[in-house]
Scaffold this active site. Structure first.
Site, PDB file in Angstrom:
ATOM      1  CE  LYS A 175      -1.515   2.838   2.900  1.00 53.83           C
ATOM      2  NZ  LYS A 175      -1.622   4.082   2.067  1.00 53.83           N
ATOM      3  CD  GLU A 178      -3.274   8.149   2.057  1.00 51.43           C
ATOM      4  OE1 GLU A 178      -3.739   8.664   3.089  1.00 51.43           O
ATOM      5  OE2 GLU A 178      -2.465   7.199   2.066  1.00 51.43           O
ATOM      6  N   GLY A 229       5.134   7.765  10.248  1.00 55.42           N
ATOM      7  CA  GLY A 229       5.117   8.492  11.505  1.00 55.42           C
ATOM      8  C   GLY A 229       4.997   7.599  12.725  1.00 55.42           C
ATOM      9  CB  ILE A 230       6.386   8.075  16.131  1.00 54.20           C
ATOM     10  CG1 ILE A 230       6.682   7.173  17.325  1.00 54.20           C
ATOM     11  CG2 ILE A 230       5.721   9.369  16.565  1.00 54.20           C
ATOM     12  CD1 ILE A 230       7.718   7.761  18.268  1.00 54.20           C
ATOM     13  CB  THR A 232       0.912   5.775  11.602  1.00 57.45           C
ATOM     14  OG1 THR A 232       0.228   7.009  11.352  1.00 57.45           O
ATOM     15  CG2 THR A 232       0.313   4.679  10.738  1.00 57.45           C
ATOM     16  CD  GLU A 250      12.908   5.041   8.901  1.00 60.71           C
ATOM     17  OE1 GLU A 250      12.250   5.838   9.611  1.00 60.71           O
ATOM     18  OE2 GLU A 250      13.457   5.363   7.839  1.00 60.71           O
ATOM     19  CB  CYS A 284      13.016   9.396   8.110  1.00 56.66           C
ATOM     20  SG  CYS A 284      14.022   8.263   7.119  1.00 56.66           S
ATOM     21  CD  GLU A 385      10.502  12.815  11.649  1.00 55.95           C
ATOM     22  OE1 GLU A 385      11.392  12.364  10.908  1.00 55.95           O
ATOM     23  OE2 GLU A 385       9.521  12.139  12.009  1.00 55.95           O
TER      24      GLU A 385
END
Length: 490
Positions: A175, A178, A229-230, A232, A250, A284, A385
């Site tokens: 996936k 989007e 992202g952290i 998620t 990651e 990142c 971040e």
């Protein structure tokens, strides 16, 4: 406008709902493509196909050399279509064509690296404590893999997941983000051309809250590899606990770049810019947190500021452009709030800190390259971040203080040390809690070296041999060559 489709069971198909999504060029907000938009129903269909292909298909038991040949063919096709892929990537993300072309070279290199690794691990014989027996350890494919990729490096991050998964003999459902799916769609066309069997590699286009969530929770998915992202990532960990999936996560970083007074000054200034402003800081591993030794702090900030003011913003298709736009209006607003909060906390804007005023940039999601000084480690702008073209600058007096500041973070993805003192560099590296640390360099990576983070930057590794091992399970096989009764219960 032709609707770009998703790829399930070797067929290009629309979503069951026939919903679509417009893909926007972040430079001018023009619609550059329309793609089918999937939901949980399509995700379940792809999972079912991948499960069957793994349990009953030939790919997992195809000789590793043959799998390697297919993956190497994908690299050939990426090189053949490099310019088309680079154009799609720049349209999708806003990055410069120079960056996108470089990405395509790296992507082909990733596929080639794993192709040549395909048949290099035939297992090992280990010593057995039992006479007349053989004890061996082999690696087998983990099974059905869900792969969720980010919007900042759509095809590069996809290659880090696709190549090792295929080489190891897995089946997969990818996936992509989007908002940047175009190069992923194209590479699945190339994978089909290269001879990846139907059902082995499936592409589902849709949002993380639907498609990504279904991949994370479904019992027929054996592994989730996610870059993003952290928050998620934490949700995926919770969802994956249902069937105790393997995880490779990651989750970003707030990466310190330590500049000692004895470093090569001009090189350190130049590389400090390069560490952040490629792809508008949407990296990142960006070295967005600069720690400068007090004795050179003022001179370093002045030199850096003077250079940053000259960075040319514009279209990724303009050869003079050095930095493109941010990915979306939503992300632009996030970066603006991030800087505004930093100013409220006491940071000083040395340059940037606002949107550009150039008329030709007004339709794009541009933000000026920004340097924030007078920063301290307790500030939110230092700890979190921002994922944009923003540098925070802190100062330190001693080596011990520099290390303490560098480690004062929930993240541990990467960091850098600039010094002419080799012993000092090695002392710092030994104490820095990060997955990658560069000495007198920043942001260099290559397929042979593992990539991943300590602490809340993630779990597991991509790239290198470790990246291939993530897609395998270790099996111990014990073979008694002369079985005899034990007679324990007589």
């Amino acid at each position: 406008m032709i609707i770009k489709q998703q790829f399930i069971d070797g067929k290009w198909v629309n979503s069951k709902s026939n919903e679509t999504r417009d893909i926007i060029n972040p430079f001018n907000q023009e619609v550059i493509a329309r793609v089918t938009e999937s939901d949980e129903t399509d995700a379940r269909a792809a999972i079912k196909v991948a499960r069957y292909a793994f349990d009953h298909g030939e790919w997992p038991t195809t000789p590793a050399t043959e799998r390697g040949h297919v993956v190497n063919k994908i690299a050939d096709l990426i090189e053949r279509d490099k310019e088309e892929l680079a154009e799609l990537e720049s349209l999708d993300t806003g990055k410069t064509m120079e960056e996108s072309r470089g990405d395509m070279d790296d992507i082909a290199g990733v596929f080639r690296y794993y192709a040549q690794l395909a048949d290099k691990d035939g297992g090992e014989i280990i010593d057995s404590p039992v006479a007349n027996s053989v004890s061996k350890v082999v690696r087998e494919p983990v099974g059905v893999c869900g792969q969720i990729t980010p919007w900042n490096y759509p095809l590069l991050q996809a290659s880090w997941k696709l190549a090792p998964a295929l080489v190891a003999g897995n089946t997969l459902i990818m996936k992509p983000s989007e908002i940047t799916p175009l190069t992923s769609i194209k590479v699945f066309e190339l994978m089909e051309e290269a001879g990846v069997p139907a059902g082995v590699a499936n592409l589902v286009l849709g949002a993380g809250g639907t498609v990504g969530a279904e991949l994370s929770v479904h019992d027929d998915v054996d592994l989730i590899s996610f870059t993003g992202g952290i928050q998620t990532g934490k949700k995926i960990m919770q969802a994956a606990s249902g069937n105790v999936k393997k995880l490779a996560l990651e989750l970003g970083g707030k990466n310190p770049n330590i500049i000692f007074a004895d470093a090569d000054f001009d090189t350190a200034v130049d590389q400090a810019m390069n560490a952040v402003f490629f792809h508008a800081g949407q990296i990142c591993s960006a070295g967005t947190r600069i720690l400068v030794e007090e004795s050179i702090h003022d001179a370093f900030v002045k030199s850096l500021t003077d250079k940053v003011k000259n960075i040319k913003l514009g279209s990724g298709f303009d050869e003079d452009t050095q930095m493109g736009p941010l990915i979306s209006e939503q992300h632009l607003n996030k970066v603006m709030r991030y800087v505004e909060n930093g100013i409220k906390e006491g940071a000083t804007v040395a340059t940037g800190g606002k949107r550009p005023t150039d008329p030709e940039l007004q339709n794009g999601f541009f933000y000026l390259p920004t340097i924030l000084t007078n920063c301290t480690t307790d500030m939110d702008v230092v700890q979190n971040e921002g994922f944009g073209p923003v540098i925070t600058v802190e100062k330190f007096s001693t080596e011990a203080e520099a290390i303490k500041l560098a480690n004062d973070s929930i993240y541990g993805l990467s960091g850098g040390v600039w010094t002419a003192d080799i012993a000092k560099a090695e002392r710092c590296v030994a104490k820095m809690r990060m997955g990658t640390v560069w000495i007198n360099d920043f942001n260099l990576y290559f397929p042979h070296a593992p990539w991943g983070g300590f602490k809340q930057s993630g779990i597991g590794r991509e790239l290198g041999k470790a990246g291939l091992e993530e897609y395998t399970e270790t099996k111990h096989i014990f073979h008694n060559l002369k079985p005899e009764p034990i007679n324990w219960f007589q």
